[in-house]
Design a protein around this motif. Sequence first.
Motif, PDB file in Angstrom:
ATOM      1  N   SER A 140      65.014  -2.125  50.910  1.00 54.12           N
ATOM      2  CA  SER A 140      66.040  -1.058  51.008  1.00 54.12           C
ATOM      3  C   SER A 140      67.355  -1.867  51.464  1.00 54.12           C
ATOM      4  CB  SER A 140      65.782   0.036  51.896  1.00 54.12           C
ATOM      5  OG  SER A 140      65.509  -0.698  53.148  1.00 54.12           O
ATOM      6  N   VAL A 141      68.594  -0.711  51.705  1.00 59.33           N
ATOM      7  CA  VAL A 141      69.610  -1.409  52.187  1.00 59.33           C
ATOM      8  C   VAL A 141      69.380  -1.393  53.742  1.00 59.33           C
ATOM      9  CG1 VAL A 141      71.407  -0.488  50.404  1.00 59.33           C
ATOM     10  CG2 VAL A 141      70.577   0.975  52.372  1.00 59.33           C
ATOM     11  N   ASP A 142      69.963  -2.093  54.549  1.00 59.68           N
ATOM     12  CA  ASP A 142      69.696  -2.102  55.987  1.00 59.68           C
ATOM     13  C   ASP A 142      70.443  -0.707  56.431  1.00 59.68           C
ATOM     14  OD1 ASP A 142      72.348  -2.766  57.794  1.00 59.68           O
ATOM     15  OD2 ASP A 142      72.339  -3.939  55.919  1.00 59.68           O
ATOM     16  N   THR A 143      69.776   0.074  57.277  1.00 58.97           N
ATOM     17  CA  THR A 143      70.210   1.242  57.773  1.00 58.97           C
ATOM     18  C   THR A 143      70.149   1.486  59.438  1.00 58.97           C
ATOM     19  OG1 THR A 143      69.941   3.643  57.653  1.00 58.97           O
ATOM     20  CG2 THR A 143      67.994   2.315  57.106  1.00 58.97           C
ATOM     21  N   ALA A 144      70.549   2.280  59.952  1.00 58.39           N
ATOM     22  CA  ALA A 144      70.552   2.442  61.460  1.00 58.39           C
ATOM     23  C   ALA A 144      69.328   3.450  61.699  1.00 58.39           C
ATOM     24  CB  ALA A 144      71.750   3.132  62.183  1.00 58.39           C
ATOM     25  N   ASP A 145      68.998   4.358  60.507  1.00 56.35           N
ATOM     26  CA  ASP A 145      67.823   5.178  60.702  1.00 56.35           C
ATOM     27  C   ASP A 145      66.700   4.873  60.095  1.00 56.35           C
ATOM     28  OD1 ASP A 145      66.265   7.747  60.549  1.00 56.35           O
ATOM     29  OD2 ASP A 145      67.601   8.687  59.782  1.00 56.35           O
ATOM     30  N   PRO A 146      65.470   4.462  60.998  1.00 55.65           N
ATOM     31  CA  PRO A 146      64.164   3.942  60.330  1.00 55.65           C
ATOM     32  C   PRO A 146      63.529   5.012  59.254  1.00 55.65           C
ATOM     33  CG  PRO A 146      63.863   4.656  62.560  1.00 55.65           C
ATOM     34  CD  PRO A 146      65.450   4.734  62.347  1.00 55.65           C
ATOM     35  N   SER A 147      63.776   6.228  59.449  1.00 58.49           N
ATOM     36  CA  SER A 147      63.295   7.043  58.239  1.00 58.49           C
ATOM     37  C   SER A 147      63.941   6.949  56.964  1.00 58.49           C
ATOM     38  CB  SER A 147      63.833   8.551  58.746  1.00 58.49           C
ATOM     39  OG  SER A 147      63.270   8.891  60.027  1.00 58.49           O
ATOM     40  N   ALA A 199      64.789   3.781  55.707  1.00 56.67           N
ATOM     41  CA  ALA A 199      63.867   2.673  55.270  1.00 56.67           C
ATOM     42  C   ALA A 199      62.493   2.999  54.880  1.00 56.67           C
ATOM     43  CB  ALA A 199      63.879   1.683  56.390  1.00 56.67           C
ATOM     44  N   GLN A 200      61.943   4.063  55.548  1.00 57.04           N
ATOM     45  CA  GLN A 200      60.592   4.241  55.237  1.00 57.04           C
ATOM     46  C   GLN A 200      60.579   5.233  53.693  1.00 57.04           C
ATOM     47  OE1 GLN A 200      59.271   6.468  58.743  1.00 57.04           O
ATOM     48  NE2 GLN A 200      58.927   4.658  59.758  1.00 57.04           N
ATOM     49  N   MET A 201      61.645   6.033  53.789  1.00 53.51           N
ATOM     50  CA  MET A 201      61.615   6.858  52.675  1.00 53.51           C
ATOM     51  C   MET A 201      61.821   6.083  51.377  1.00 53.51           C
ATOM     52  SD  MET A 201      61.471   9.824  51.302  1.00 53.51           S
ATOM     53  CE  MET A 201      61.543  11.037  52.739  1.00 53.51           C
ATOM     54  N   TRP A 202      62.791   4.920  51.530  1.00 54.73           N
ATOM     55  CA  TRP A 202      62.844   4.084  50.533  1.00 54.73           C
ATOM     56  C   TRP A 202      61.236   3.473  50.241  1.00 54.73           C
ATOM     57  CZ3 TRP A 202      61.406  -0.870  49.387  1.00 54.73           C
ATOM     58  CH2 TRP A 202      61.935  -1.466  48.453  1.00 54.73           C
ATOM     59  N   CYS A 203      60.718   3.156  50.918  1.00 54.25           N
ATOM     60  CA  CYS A 203      59.421   2.493  50.967  1.00 54.25           C
ATOM     61  C   CYS A 203      58.504   3.529  49.954  1.00 54.25           C
ATOM     62  CB  CYS A 203      58.496   2.123  51.841  1.00 54.25           C
ATOM     63  SG  CYS A 203      59.399   0.696  52.969  1.00 54.25           S
ATOM     64  N   LEU A 204      58.464   4.995  50.388  1.00 51.89           N
ATOM     65  CA  LEU A 204      57.840   5.820  49.791  1.00 51.89           C
ATOM     66  C   LEU A 204      58.353   6.289  48.229  1.00 51.89           C
ATOM     67  CD1 LEU A 204      57.245   8.301  52.705  1.00 51.89           C
ATOM     68  CD2 LEU A 204      55.625   6.805  51.660  1.00 51.89           C
ATOM     69  N   LYS A 205      59.435   6.012  48.085  1.00 51.59           N
ATOM     70  CA  LYS A 205      60.217   6.297  46.750  1.00 51.59           C
ATOM     71  C   LYS A 205      59.829   5.078  45.708  1.00 51.59           C
ATOM     72  CE  LYS A 205      63.946   9.416  47.970  1.00 51.59           C
ATOM     73  NZ  LYS A 205      65.532   9.477  48.153  1.00 51.59           N
ATOM     74  N   HIS A 206      59.837   3.786  46.506  1.00 46.54           N
ATOM     75  CA  HIS A 206      59.303   2.703  45.670  1.00 46.54           C
ATOM     76  C   HIS A 206      58.034   2.867  45.227  1.00 46.54           C
ATOM     77  CE1 HIS A 206      60.176  -1.272  44.096  1.00 46.54           C
ATOM     78  NE2 HIS A 206      59.175  -1.633  44.786  1.00 46.54           N
ATOM     79  N   ALA A 207      57.246   3.186  46.244  1.00 44.63           N
ATOM     80  CA  ALA A 207      55.796   3.291  45.644  1.00 44.63           C
ATOM     81  C   ALA A 207      55.553   4.310  44.684  1.00 44.63           C
ATOM     82  CB  ALA A 207      55.143   3.581  47.118  1.00 44.63           C
ATOM     83  N   GLY A 208      56.327   5.389  44.748  1.00 51.68           N
ATOM     84  CA  GLY A 208      56.077   6.307  43.858  1.00 51.68           C
ATOM     85  C   GLY A 208      56.510   5.941  42.362  1.00 51.68           C
ATOM     86  N   ALA A 209      57.453   5.190  42.377  1.00 51.01           N
ATOM     87  CA  ALA A 209      58.216   4.447  41.154  1.00 51.01           C
ATOM     88  C   ALA A 209      57.366   3.432  40.467  1.00 51.01           C
ATOM     89  CB  ALA A 209      59.631   4.178  41.236  1.00 51.01           C
ATOM     90  N   THR A 210      56.798   2.851  41.325  1.00 52.21           N
ATOM     91  CA  THR A 210      56.148   1.465  40.911  1.00 52.21           C
ATOM     92  C   THR A 210      54.693   1.354  41.260  1.00 52.21           C
ATOM     93  OG1 THR A 210      56.453   0.189  43.154  1.00 52.21           O
ATOM     94  CG2 THR A 210      58.259   0.174  41.536  1.00 52.21           C
ATOM     95  N   ARG A 211      54.109   2.253  41.955  1.00 52.80           N
ATOM     96  CA  ARG A 211      52.824   2.345  42.340  1.00 52.80           C
ATOM     97  C   ARG A 211      52.449   0.800  43.243  1.00 52.80           C
ATOM     98  NH1 ARG A 211      52.751   6.988  41.574  1.00 52.80           N
ATOM     99  NH2 ARG A 211      51.654   7.877  39.669  1.00 52.80           N
ATOM    100  N   LYS A 264      60.998  -3.406  52.978  1.00 56.41           N
ATOM    101  CA  LYS A 264      60.520  -4.294  51.653  1.00 56.41           C
ATOM    102  C   LYS A 264      59.136  -4.368  51.112  1.00 56.41           C
ATOM    103  CE  LYS A 264      60.489  -9.200  51.116  1.00 56.41           C
ATOM    104  NZ  LYS A 264      60.397 -10.610  51.997  1.00 56.41           N
ATOM    105  N   CYS A 265      59.214  -4.378  49.922  1.00 60.80           N
ATOM    106  CA  CYS A 265      58.021  -4.213  49.179  1.00 60.80           C
ATOM    107  C   CYS A 265      57.374  -5.619  49.168  1.00 60.80           C
ATOM    108  CB  CYS A 265      58.332  -3.724  47.646  1.00 60.80           C
ATOM    109  SG  CYS A 265      56.912  -3.793  46.490  1.00 60.80           S
ATOM    110  N   LEU A 266      56.460  -5.869  49.364  1.00 59.77           N
ATOM    111  CA  LEU A 266      55.704  -7.433  49.466  1.00 59.77           C
ATOM    112  C   LEU A 266      55.146  -7.634  48.322  1.00 59.77           C
ATOM    113  CD1 LEU A 266      54.179  -7.179  53.257  1.00 59.77           C
ATOM    114  CD2 LEU A 266      56.400  -8.052  52.384  1.00 59.77           C
ATOM    115  N   ILE A 267      55.096  -6.570  47.117  1.00 60.40           N
ATOM    116  CA  ILE A 267      54.518  -6.967  45.913  1.00 60.40           C
ATOM    117  C   ILE A 267      55.822  -7.664  45.116  1.00 60.40           C
ATOM    118  CG2 ILE A 267      53.618  -6.151  43.622  1.00 60.40           C
ATOM    119  CD1 ILE A 267      51.708  -6.025  46.163  1.00 60.40           C
ATOM    120  N   CYS A 268      56.907  -7.039  44.921  1.00 64.49           N
ATOM    121  CA  CYS A 268      57.967  -7.526  44.135  1.00 64.49           C
ATOM    122  C   CYS A 268      59.250  -7.875  44.880  1.00 64.49           C
ATOM    123  CB  CYS A 268      58.472  -6.321  43.224  1.00 64.49           C
ATOM    124  SG  CYS A 268      59.331  -4.946  44.067  1.00 64.49           S
ATOM    125  N   ALA A 269      59.043  -7.703  46.500  1.00 64.91           N
ATOM    126  CA  ALA A 269      60.280  -8.248  47.107  1.00 64.91           C
ATOM    127  C   ALA A 269      61.663  -7.502  47.212  1.00 64.91           C
ATOM    128  CB  ALA A 269      60.731  -9.864  46.966  1.00 64.91           C
TER     129      ALA A 269
END
Length: 82
Positions: free
Chosen positions: A33-40, A42-54, A25-30
């Motif tokens: 990611s979708v919920d997933t059994a693989d923590p990787s 969810a982490q990848m979603w965070c990295l992609k979101h960071a790249g797209a939004t800063r 979850k992004c704590l800037i815009c809330a």
Amino acid sequence: MRTRYRFLEWTLSAVPGMVVRHIGKCLICAEHSVDTADPSDAQMWCLKHAGATRHGVYELSAFQYFDATLTDPAVNPTRPTA
């Protein structure tokens, strides 16, 4: 009229076949990611979101589903209690 309250005994048990789930979850815009059994994932979603939004502050949560079961032997679970 007086109301009587009684504490009942309950137990929690993990839902069979359900594994721990993860959400990023992004704590800037809330956005999250979708919920997933693989923590990787969810982490990848965070990295992609960071790249797209800063946006640079994230939360990774893990959770599991549980069933609550009435275990009090003095109560018939098929009949409502008063």
